[in-house]
Design a protein around this motif. Structure first.
Motif, PDB file in Angstrom:
ATOM      1  N   ALA A   1     -49.309 -20.592   8.399  1.00  0.00           N
ATOM      2  CA  ALA A   1     -49.189 -21.978   7.931  1.00  0.00           C
ATOM      3  C   ALA A   1     -48.718 -21.998   6.475  1.00  0.00           C
ATOM      4  O   ALA A   1     -47.874 -22.830   6.099  1.00  0.00           O
ATOM      5  N   MET A   2     -49.241 -21.097   5.663  1.00  0.00           N
ATOM      6  CA  MET A   2     -48.830 -21.022   4.265  1.00  0.00           C
ATOM      7  C   MET A   2     -47.349 -20.670   4.162  1.00  0.00           C
ATOM      8  O   MET A   2     -46.594 -21.287   3.406  1.00  0.00           O
ATOM      9  N   GLU A   3     -46.941 -19.672   4.941  1.00  0.00           N
ATOM     10  CA  GLU A   3     -45.540 -19.244   4.912  1.00  0.00           C
ATOM     11  C   GLU A   3     -44.622 -20.333   5.456  1.00  0.00           C
ATOM     12  O   GLU A   3     -43.531 -20.569   4.915  1.00  0.00           O
ATOM     13  N   ALA A   4     -45.046 -21.046   6.495  1.00  0.00           N
ATOM     14  CA  ALA A   4     -44.248 -22.149   7.052  1.00  0.00           C
ATOM     15  C   ALA A   4     -44.070 -23.275   6.037  1.00  0.00           C
ATOM     16  O   ALA A   4     -43.057 -23.983   6.052  1.00  0.00           O
ATOM     17  N   ALA A   5     -45.038 -23.421   5.142  1.00  0.00           N
ATOM     18  CA  ALA A   5     -44.960 -24.453   4.098  1.00  0.00           C
ATOM     19  C   ALA A   5     -44.074 -24.015   2.933  1.00  0.00           C
ATOM     20  O   ALA A   5     -43.727 -24.834   2.083  1.00  0.00           O
ATOM     21  N   GLY A   6     -43.731 -22.726   2.870  1.00  0.00           N
ATOM     22  CA  GLY A   6     -42.872 -22.229   1.797  1.00  0.00           C
ATOM     23  C   GLY A   6     -43.541 -21.273   0.833  1.00  0.00           C
ATOM     24  O   GLY A   6     -42.905 -20.766  -0.085  1.00  0.00           O
ATOM     25  N   PHE A   7     -44.821 -21.001   1.027  1.00  0.00           N
ATOM     26  CA  PHE A   7     -45.549 -20.091   0.143  1.00  0.00           C
ATOM     27  C   PHE A   7     -45.239 -18.632   0.478  1.00  0.00           C
ATOM     28  O   PHE A   7     -44.866 -18.307   1.598  1.00  0.00           O
ATOM     29  N   LYS A   8     -45.506 -17.760  -0.497  1.00  0.00           N
ATOM     30  CA  LYS A   8     -45.505 -16.316  -0.280  1.00  0.00           C
ATOM     31  C   LYS A   8     -46.957 -15.867  -0.369  1.00  0.00           C
ATOM     32  O   LYS A   8     -47.631 -16.114  -1.378  1.00  0.00           O
ATOM     33  N   VAL A   9     -47.468 -15.225   0.672  1.00  0.00           N
ATOM     34  CA  VAL A   9     -48.843 -14.724   0.670  1.00  0.00           C
ATOM     35  C   VAL A   9     -48.886 -13.469  -0.195  1.00  0.00           C
ATOM     36  O   VAL A   9     -48.126 -12.526   0.029  1.00  0.00           O
ATOM     37  N   ILE A  10     -49.782 -13.466  -1.189  1.00  0.00           N
ATOM     38  CA  ILE A  10     -49.868 -12.315  -2.096  1.00  0.00           C
ATOM     39  C   ILE A  10     -51.199 -11.565  -1.977  1.00  0.00           C
ATOM     40  O   ILE A  10     -51.337 -10.475  -2.509  1.00  0.00           O
ATOM     41  N   LEU A  11     -52.182 -12.146  -1.282  1.00  0.00           N
ATOM     42  CA  LEU A  11     -53.465 -11.473  -1.053  1.00  0.00           C
ATOM     43  C   LEU A  11     -54.071 -12.026   0.225  1.00  0.00           C
ATOM     44  O   LEU A  11     -54.032 -13.232   0.460  1.00  0.00           O
ATOM     45  N   SER A  12     -54.615 -11.133   1.041  1.00  0.00           N
ATOM     46  CA  SER A  12     -55.277 -11.551   2.277  1.00  0.00           C
ATOM     47  C   SER A  12     -56.343 -10.512   2.601  1.00  0.00           C
ATOM     48  O   SER A  12     -56.015  -9.387   2.993  1.00  0.00           O
ATOM     49  N   GLU A  13     -57.635 -10.911   2.417  1.00  0.00           N
ATOM     50  CA  GLU A  13     -58.710  -9.947   2.627  1.00  0.00           C
ATOM     51  C   GLU A  13     -60.051 -10.647   2.813  1.00  0.00           C
ATOM     52  O   GLU A  13     -60.235 -11.790   2.419  1.00  0.00           O
ATOM     53  N   ASP A  14     -60.970  -9.918   3.402  1.00  0.00           N
ATOM     54  CA  ASP A  14     -62.348 -10.396   3.518  1.00  0.00           C
ATOM     55  C   ASP A  14     -62.988 -10.226   2.146  1.00  0.00           C
ATOM     56  O   ASP A  14     -63.026  -9.123   1.605  1.00  0.00           O
TER      57      ASP A  14
ATOM     58  N   GLU B   1     -71.871  -8.303  12.061  1.00  0.00           N
ATOM     59  CA  GLU B   1     -72.031  -6.871  12.370  1.00  0.00           C
ATOM     60  C   GLU B   1     -70.922  -6.365  13.286  1.00  0.00           C
ATOM     61  O   GLU B   1     -70.478  -5.229  13.156  1.00  0.00           O
ATOM     62  N   LEU B   2     -70.459  -7.214  14.197  1.00  0.00           N
ATOM     63  CA  LEU B   2     -69.368  -6.850  15.108  1.00  0.00           C
ATOM     64  C   LEU B   2     -67.999  -6.967  14.433  1.00  0.00           C
ATOM     65  O   LEU B   2     -66.995  -6.567  15.017  1.00  0.00           O
ATOM     66  N   ARG B   3     -67.989  -7.551  13.229  1.00  0.00           N
ATOM     67  CA  ARG B   3     -66.742  -7.761  12.475  1.00  0.00           C
ATOM     68  C   ARG B   3     -65.753  -8.621  13.268  1.00  0.00           C
ATOM     69  O   ARG B   3     -64.566  -8.335  13.322  1.00  0.00           O
ATOM     70  N   ILE B   4     -66.286  -9.693  13.884  1.00  0.00           N
ATOM     71  CA  ILE B   4     -65.416 -10.591  14.646  1.00  0.00           C
ATOM     72  C   ILE B   4     -65.107 -11.875  13.885  1.00  0.00           C
ATOM     73  O   ILE B   4     -64.185 -12.609  14.271  1.00  0.00           O
ATOM     74  N   ALA B   5     -65.862 -12.163  12.814  1.00  0.00           N
ATOM     75  CA  ALA B   5     -65.632 -13.372  12.021  1.00  0.00           C
ATOM     76  C   ALA B   5     -66.265 -13.216  10.652  1.00  0.00           C
ATOM     77  O   ALA B   5     -67.154 -12.393  10.456  1.00  0.00           O
ATOM     78  N   THR B   6     -65.791 -14.056   9.740  1.00  0.00           N
ATOM     79  CA  THR B   6     -66.380 -14.100   8.399  1.00  0.00           C
ATOM     80  C   THR B   6     -66.229 -15.511   7.846  1.00  0.00           C
ATOM     81  O   THR B   6     -65.288 -16.215   8.197  1.00  0.00           O
ATOM     82  N   THR B   7     -67.143 -15.913   6.994  1.00  0.00           N
ATOM     83  CA  THR B   7     -67.021 -17.210   6.323  1.00  0.00           C
ATOM     84  C   THR B   7     -66.403 -17.054   4.939  1.00  0.00           C
ATOM     85  O   THR B   7     -66.318 -18.028   4.195  1.00  0.00           O
ATOM     86  N   SER B   8     -65.983 -15.867   4.604  1.00  0.00           N
ATOM     87  CA  SER B   8     -65.418 -15.683   3.266  1.00  0.00           C
ATOM     88  C   SER B   8     -64.121 -14.880   3.293  1.00  0.00           C
ATOM     89  O   SER B   8     -63.973 -13.898   2.584  1.00  0.00           O
ATOM     90  N   TYR B   9     -63.189 -15.341   4.103  1.00  0.00           N
ATOM     91  CA  TYR B   9     -61.873 -14.704   4.102  1.00  0.00           C
ATOM     92  C   TYR B   9     -61.033 -15.356   3.013  1.00  0.00           C
ATOM     93  O   TYR B   9     -60.934 -16.584   2.930  1.00  0.00           O
ATOM     94  N   HIS B  10     -60.440 -14.544   2.173  1.00  0.00           N
ATOM     95  CA  HIS B  10     -59.729 -15.022   0.982  1.00  0.00           C
ATOM     96  C   HIS B  10     -58.232 -14.757   1.129  1.00  0.00           C
ATOM     97  O   HIS B  10     -57.820 -13.622   1.348  1.00  0.00           O
ATOM     98  N   ILE B  11     -57.458 -15.818   0.983  1.00  0.00           N
ATOM     99  CA  ILE B  11     -55.998 -15.705   1.001  1.00  0.00           C
ATOM    100  C   ILE B  11     -55.479 -16.395  -0.253  1.00  0.00           C
ATOM    101  O   ILE B  11     -55.872 -17.519  -0.563  1.00  0.00           O
ATOM    102  N   VAL B  12     -54.617 -15.709  -0.964  1.00  0.00           N
ATOM    103  CA  VAL B  12     -53.964 -16.296  -2.132  1.00  0.00           C
ATOM    104  C   VAL B  12     -52.462 -16.312  -1.843  1.00  0.00           C
ATOM    105  O   VAL B  12     -51.891 -15.306  -1.394  1.00  0.00           O
ATOM    106  N   CYS B  13     -51.865 -17.458  -2.073  1.00  0.00           N
ATOM    107  CA  CYS B  13     -50.424 -17.586  -1.895  1.00  0.00           C
ATOM    108  C   CYS B  13     -49.819 -18.167  -3.155  1.00  0.00           C
ATOM    109  O   CYS B  13     -50.523 -18.727  -4.005  1.00  0.00           O
TER     110      CYS B  13
END
Length: 147
Positions: free
Chosen positions: A66-79, A131-143
């Motif tokens: 969605a960020m890229e479709a809007a024109g952003f460049k993703v520069i960080l993506s991590e838990d 514990e299963l690493r299937i979801a997180t409430t703190s995923y950080h993306i910077v664009c």
């Protein structure tokens, strides 16, 4: 977590930012280990949603797209969770509220006890999902908006 049309939201963010500006996103997402065919995974996510107030379950890749479709460049993506997990924090906080069960049994209406039980069970699903690493409430993306 709260928007259905992620591209429209990101386009609006893109519109209001100056060229070169960065946008930081931190939210609930599904991680790579999540398998929608796995009933245990689906149940943990279903029970975690009311616990955290989620209305959608995007994968982090959906947000990046969605960020890229809007024109952003993703520069960080991590838990962003310390050590990659939040379950230990939730479990340590639960100890602070253990007294509430005893108070509720003595002084509160039965429906309040039912609500506390559901919160405890949903918190257990949240910890299991962590514990299963299937979801997180703190995923950080910077664009970043191009210059």
């Amino acid at each position: 977590t709260y928007c259905k049309d992620k591209v429209a939201v990101m386009k609006e963010v893109f519109r209001v930012l100056k060229p070169g500006a960065k946008f930081s996103y931190l939210d609930w997402v599904l991680l790579d280990n999540y398998d929608p065919e796995n009933e245990v995974h689906v149940d943990h996510i279903k029970r975690t949603m009311p616990f955290i107030g989620a209305v959608d379950n995007p994968r982090y890749q959906e947000i990046e797209q969605a960020m890229e479709a809007a024109g952003f460049k993703v520069i960080l993506s991590e838990d962003a969770s310390i050590g990659g997990h939040q379950g230990p924090l939730i479990n340590s906080e639960r100890a602070h509220y253990a007294w509430l069960r005893f108070f509720a049994r003595a002084f509160m209406p039965r429906r309040f006890i039912t609500m506390l039980r559901r919160l405890r069970e949903d918190a257990e699903s949240f910890v299991a999902a962590d514990e299963l690493r299937i979801a997180t409430t703190s995923y950080h993306i910077v664009c970043q908006k191009p210059e």
